[in-house]
Design a protein around this motif. Structure first.
Motif, short mmCIF file in Angstrom:
data_model
loop_
_atom_site.label_atom_id
_atom_site.label_comp_id
_atom_site.label_asym_id
_atom_site.label_seq_id
_atom_site.Cartn_x
_atom_site.Cartn_y
_atom_site.Cartn_z
N THR A 199 74.41 54.41 -64.25
CA THR A 199 75.76 53.90 -64.42
C THR A 199 75.66 52.44 -64.84
O THR A 199 74.60 51.82 -64.75
CB THR A 199 76.55 54.01 -63.11
N SER A 200 76.79 51.88 -65.26
CA SER A 200 76.76 50.52 -65.80
C SER A 200 76.42 49.46 -64.75
O SER A 200 75.89 48.41 -65.09
CB SER A 200 78.10 50.18 -66.46
N GLY A 201 76.78 49.73 -63.50
CA GLY A 201 76.42 48.78 -62.45
C GLY A 201 77.11 47.44 -62.55
O GLY A 201 76.54 46.42 -62.19
N THR A 202 78.38 47.42 -63.03
CA THR A 202 79.08 46.15 -63.19
C THR A 202 79.47 45.53 -61.85
O THR A 202 79.65 44.32 -61.76
CB THR A 202 80.36 46.34 -64.03
N THR A 203 79.61 46.34 -60.83
CA THR A 203 80.03 45.80 -59.53
C THR A 203 79.02 46.09 -58.42
O THR A 203 79.18 45.63 -57.31
CB THR A 203 81.38 46.40 -59.10
N SER A 204 77.98 46.83 -58.69
CA SER A 204 77.00 47.17 -57.66
C SER A 204 75.72 47.61 -58.34
O SER A 204 75.61 47.61 -59.56
CB SER A 204 77.54 48.30 -56.77
N ARG A 205 74.74 47.98 -57.54
CA ARG A 205 73.48 48.45 -58.09
C ARG A 205 73.73 49.70 -58.94
O ARG A 205 74.42 50.63 -58.49
CB ARG A 205 72.52 48.79 -56.93
N PRO A 206 73.19 49.75 -60.16
CA PRO A 206 73.38 50.95 -61.00
C PRO A 206 72.88 52.20 -60.29
O PRO A 206 71.85 52.19 -59.62
CB PRO A 206 72.54 50.64 -62.24
N LYS A 207 73.64 53.28 -60.44
CA LYS A 207 73.28 54.55 -59.81
C LYS A 207 72.60 55.47 -60.83
O LYS A 207 72.95 55.47 -62.01
CB LYS A 207 74.53 55.23 -59.23
N VAL A 208 71.65 56.27 -60.37
CA VAL A 208 70.92 57.20 -61.23
C VAL A 208 71.72 58.49 -61.37
O VAL A 208 72.06 59.13 -60.38
CB VAL A 208 69.52 57.50 -60.66
N VAL A 209 71.99 58.86 -62.63
CA VAL A 209 72.78 60.06 -62.92
C VAL A 209 71.90 61.09 -63.62
O VAL A 209 71.61 60.97 -64.80
CB VAL A 209 73.99 59.74 -63.83
N PRO A 210 71.44 62.13 -62.89
CA PRO A 210 70.68 63.20 -63.55
C PRO A 210 71.65 64.23 -64.14
O PRO A 210 72.64 64.61 -63.52
CB PRO A 210 69.87 63.81 -62.40
N LEU A 211 71.36 64.66 -65.36
CA LEU A 211 72.16 65.70 -66.01
C LEU A 211 71.27 66.87 -66.36
O LEU A 211 70.21 66.70 -66.98
CB LEU A 211 72.83 65.14 -67.28
N MET A 212 71.69 68.06 -65.95
CA MET A 212 70.92 69.26 -66.18
C MET A 212 71.14 69.78 -67.61
O MET A 212 72.10 69.41 -68.28
CB MET A 212 71.31 70.36 -65.18
N GLN A 213 70.25 70.66 -68.04
CA GLN A 213 70.43 71.29 -69.35
C GLN A 213 71.82 71.93 -69.44
O GLN A 213 72.52 71.78 -70.44
CB GLN A 213 69.35 72.38 -69.54
N ARG A 214 72.23 72.62 -68.37
CA ARG A 214 73.52 73.33 -68.40
C ARG A 214 74.69 72.35 -68.48
O ARG A 214 75.73 72.66 -69.07
CB ARG A 214 73.67 74.24 -67.18
N ASN A 215 74.55 71.15 -67.89
CA ASN A 215 75.61 70.15 -67.99
C ASN A 215 75.83 69.72 -69.43
O ASN A 215 76.96 69.64 -69.92
CB ASN A 215 75.27 68.90 -67.16
#
Length: 499
Positions: free
Chosen positions: A157-173
């Motif tokens: 995530t962009s992390g504009t207000t906090s530590r950036p979060k890790v976003v995993p996306l599956m093949q199906r997503n």
């Protein structure tokens, strides 16, 4: 379907990727290339559960590298403009097994990867290779493409207000999102898109690249957005559409309005806008100058991009609205998680096959972001009587002026209607008395003459008094993020307006 099987949509001799001054790559060549890269990675001990970071400049090799890595394992594209300390953070967070860089690259990711003992490999392009072709390793081994439940893409995530979060996306997503976008834009194998979006961002990767590949269509992979070259590139490539963020559309309009015949002569089937709110004034100008539908869509990383979109049909687009739900379910909730009905305003929430299963190693974020299977987007909005969604602002960006809540988007849209204003972004400024006051950063149109008093006087005829910006700063350029989005959060500090 998976990333690898979607590539089977294109006819063998149909063009998949083009680039300026390069031979085109056909679908047959792209499939061979993707499978070869998969075997090269397998030959170096990598498999479907591994991540590979990609640090390449925008262009055809970045596009084909994403498709190849995502077809066989998980791709982790990173901004090639990061500094070494930024790479150190992202590489440690993502733990990739390999980093792909440009041949002879001196990118600081090399030093960051070395400090973490992560191997680096160069993507070597041959002298007469078609757009997108490169080689990583000589050794190859049998490789099995990833399955639908394997991770295909991982972003922060962009992390504009906090530590950036890790976003995993599956093949199906990704497959679900590509289907949704394809249907919204009514893409066919004859469509050709000029990609101006960075390919380390969900917008370019999914809305342009994966979506086009899923229909056997083609993409011109430019070296990045250049407003001065856009009309010439679009004409030379005979494109049928493009997708961008509002600041890109505004920059394109500056040239297109002076070359109206050239703009109309492109014969575009559509223009798509996403990743930030498109001011209605810009919507109308695009429609007038290019004489084609302007499709505003609503997307975010956690949804593998698109959630809603304006329909393509003639006259079905609503300026200021991000359209109707495009397969994922969309609802409005209050703070307690109750679904609201009618035109009630609240938090936009989504669920569907395109939505990430959750943030990685972040149970607190998952607990606050998911309610009864619904993902809370952090955006505030409402549905009108036709089920078109209007985003009224980011909940974190709403300005609280002494208890009065002000949507910065509402103020943006009013100020943008002034003929002397080219661009504006409204933001919160800390205030000792009221908690927050309203600030506005403004870029004037060419030849535009306006001062703060004049802009306030104009605003007073359209807005309640408490919504009038106290702080108005005129700039040559408003600070933007890496993907071209205007940055509200933190702008007051950058402009030294904090009390």
């Amino acid at each position: 379907m998976t990333i690898r099987t979607l590539l089977d949509s294109g006819a063998d001799n149909a063009v998949a990727l083009t680039a300026p001054d390069r031979p085109a790559m056909t679908y047959a060549a792209l499939r061979r290339h993707v499978d070869s890269v998969g075997r090269q990675l397998a030959g170096n001990g990598l498999g479907p559960s591994d991540r590979v970071a990609i640090v390449l400049p925008n262009g055809p090799e970045m596009a084909s590298a994403f498709m190849a890595v995502a077809a066989y394992m998980s791709a982790a594209p990173l901004n090639p403009a990061y500094k070494e300390s930024e790479y150190a953070f992202y590489l440690e967070d993502l733990a990739p097994k390999l980093v792909i860089v440009e041949a002879e690259s001196e990118n600081p990711v090399r030093a960051a990867a070395s400090a973490l003992s992560i191997p680096v490999v160069e993507a070597v392009v041959g002298d007469n290779d078609p757009a997108g072709a490169f080689r990583l390793f000589e050794a190859e081994a049998n490789a099995t493409p990833a399955g639908a439940d394997n991770e295909a893409l991982v972003l922060h995530t962009s992390g504009t207000t906090s530590r950036p979060k890790v976003v995993p996306l599956m093949q199906r997503n990704i497959m679900a999102s590509a289907r949704n976008i394809t249907a919204s834009l009514e893409l066919t194998d004859s469509d050709h898109c000029l990609n101006i979006m960075p390919l380390f961002h969900i917008h370019g990767l999914i809305a342009v690249l994966a979506t086009s590949m899923s229909k056997g269509a083609s993409v011109c992979c430019t070296g990045g957005f250049n407003a001065l070259k856009f009309l010439d590139q679009a004409r030379d490539e005979k494109i049928s559409w493009y997708s961008g963020v509002p600041t890109m559309h505004q920059a394109i309009l500056l040239r297109a309005k002076r070359q109206a015949d050239a703009a109309k002569g492109l014969g575009l089937r559509l223009i798509r806008s996403s990743s930030a709110s498109l001011p209605p004034a810009v919507f109308e100008e695009l429609n007038d100058v290019f004489e084609c539908p302007v499709i505003e869509a609503y997307g975010m990383t956690e949804a593998a991009h698109q959630m809603t979109s304006n329909p393509l049909g003639n006259g079905k687009q609503k300026a200021g609205f991000v359209g109707i739900a495009t397969s994922p379910e969309v609802c409005i909730m209050d703070q307690e998680g109750n679904r609201l009905t009618g035109d009630a305003e609240g938090e936009v929430c989504i669920r569907g096959d395109n939505v990430t299963p959750g943030y990685e190693n972040n149970p607190a974020a998952n607990e606050s972001s998911f309610t009864s299977g619904w993902f809370r987007t952090g955006d505030q909005g409402f549905f009108d009587g036709d089920d078109y969604l209007k985003i009224t602002g980011r909940l974190k960006e709403i300005i609280n002026r002494g208890g009065e809540k002000v949507s910065p988007l509402e103020v943006d849209n009013v100020l943008m209607e002034h003929p002397a204003v080219q661009q504006v972004v409204t933001f919160a400024v800390a205030d000792r008395m009221l908690g927050e006051e309203i600030g506005a950063a403004v870029v004037l149109a060419d030849g535009g003459e306006l001062d703060a008093a004049g802009l306030r006087a104009y605003a007073e005829t359209h807005l309640a008094k408490f919504k009038i910006p106290k702080h108005i700063v005129f700039l040559d350029e408003i600070p933007k993020g890496a993907t071209g989005k205007l940055q509200r959060i933190g702008l007051a500090q950058k402009l030294r307006l904090e009390d």
